[in-house]
Design a protein around this motif. Sequence first.
Motif, short mmCIF file in Angstrom:
data_model
loop_
_atom_site.label_atom_id
_atom_site.label_comp_id
_atom_site.label_asym_id
_atom_site.label_seq_id
_atom_site.Cartn_x
_atom_site.Cartn_y
_atom_site.Cartn_z
N GLU A 47 7.60 6.66 -10.45
CA GLU A 47 8.20 6.67 -9.40
C GLU A 47 8.73 5.12 -8.79
OE1 GLU A 47 7.97 8.35 -4.60
OE2 GLU A 47 6.84 9.33 -6.21
N PHE A 48 7.47 4.28 -8.75
CA PHE A 48 7.72 2.79 -8.39
C PHE A 48 8.08 2.13 -9.41
CE2 PHE A 48 5.63 5.01 -5.05
CZ PHE A 48 6.15 4.68 -3.71
N PHE B 180 0.79 -1.14 0.14
CA PHE B 180 -0.10 -0.05 -0.10
C PHE B 180 1.02 1.29 -0.11
CE2 PHE B 180 -1.84 3.40 2.74
CZ PHE B 180 -2.69 4.04 1.97
N VAL B 181 0.54 2.19 -0.84
CA VAL B 181 1.43 3.62 -0.97
C VAL B 181 0.46 4.81 -0.71
CG1 VAL B 181 2.52 5.03 -2.59
CG2 VAL B 181 2.99 2.53 -2.56
N PRO B 182 0.68 5.70 0.24
CA PRO B 182 -0.44 6.58 0.17
C PRO B 182 -0.27 7.41 -1.00
CG PRO B 182 1.05 6.35 2.35
CD PRO B 182 1.36 5.38 1.14
N ARG B 183 -1.34 8.13 -1.16
CA ARG B 183 -1.63 8.85 -2.49
C ARG B 183 -0.65 10.21 -2.38
NH1 ARG B 183 -5.34 8.30 -6.73
NH2 ARG B 183 -4.66 9.78 -8.51
N ASP C 160 -0.44 1.12 -18.05
CA ASP C 160 0.35 1.75 -19.00
C ASP C 160 -0.26 3.23 -18.82
OD1 ASP C 160 1.30 3.16 -21.25
OD2 ASP C 160 1.16 1.39 -22.39
N PRO C 161 0.72 4.39 -18.60
CA PRO C 161 0.11 5.72 -18.33
C PRO C 161 -0.50 6.31 -19.88
CG PRO C 161 2.66 5.76 -18.64
CD PRO C 161 2.06 4.28 -18.32
N VAL D 108 -1.50 9.22 -10.78
CA VAL D 108 -1.28 7.73 -11.06
C VAL D 108 0.09 7.67 -12.02
CG1 VAL D 108 -1.93 5.90 -12.28
CG2 VAL D 108 -3.61 7.01 -10.78
N ARG D 109 0.20 8.55 -12.91
CA ARG D 109 1.33 8.63 -13.74
C ARG D 109 2.66 8.73 -12.99
NH1 ARG D 109 2.60 9.82 -19.43
NH2 ARG D 109 0.38 10.31 -19.58
N LYS D 110 2.58 9.78 -12.23
CA LYS D 110 3.72 10.06 -11.12
C LYS D 110 4.19 8.83 -10.32
CE LYS D 110 5.88 13.17 -7.72
NZ LYS D 110 7.14 13.41 -8.65
#
Length: 261
Positions: free
Chosen positions: A45-46, A31-34, A63-64, A39-41
């Motif tokens: 990032e991950f 889980f990653v806090p927003r 896919d972005p 979403v693209r970032k």
Amino acid sequence: MNQPIVTTGQHPDEESVRLAEQVAGELGTDFVPRRKRSVRKLMTEFGRPVVVAGKERYEYHTDPEVKPLFFHPGLAAIRIKRLQRGGNDAMVEVCDLGPGDAFLDCTMGLASDSTVASFVIGPSGKVTACEADPMVTYIVGHGLATYSDSPEEVLVAMRRIDVRNARAADFLESCAADSYEIVYLDPMFEEAIEESAAFAPLRSAGVHDLPDDRLFREAVRVARRRVVLKAHFRSELFSRYGFTRIDRANTKFHYGYIEIE
């Protein structure tokens, strides 16, 4: 498979965070806090796909440049309404479906065909839907169980579908002979339909195995009445595996069937 991260919508409350953490636990991932990131970032990032676990729906971003995969009934509700009014449905007719039948959908996708089959077959029958990709299975399985913005008869049909995360040929091999009246094959990605933008998220997310001899051999073994194939009109599968072909004017997809003696 590159495991996705799970996050919330842009403006989460405590319940949203709890839900996203629950989804991450069910998927066995992070889980990653927003934190107001797009979403693209997050994908950049991950370096992983992203599941946005919203209260209304779950979105799977792979896919972005492609819209996310999320569950929706597609044309199933319209097809069911047509059947209720005495109209016909091409899939129902070629499958010769009726109450009490057992129907195996080897290529679930968004489960539109399985939903229509479930409606026709009714509570005395059974519908099993296979999906090879675990994330598509999760997103669509959750949608079938929780979606609420359709007529009651459509929702009831959705809820009856038995969703399996399995490659079709593997699942067929696990079945006893003559287990289902109908084994239904819809290898939708054998030839891409460029103008079919609705399929883009599924094309981006799913597993796209090409049909092979094992799949068709096992389908014939497991079917009691018919193996039905839906494929592009240019497909060689109809002739290669001996299907009786039903051409459909002005459509890019045709049906074929093998009658089980």
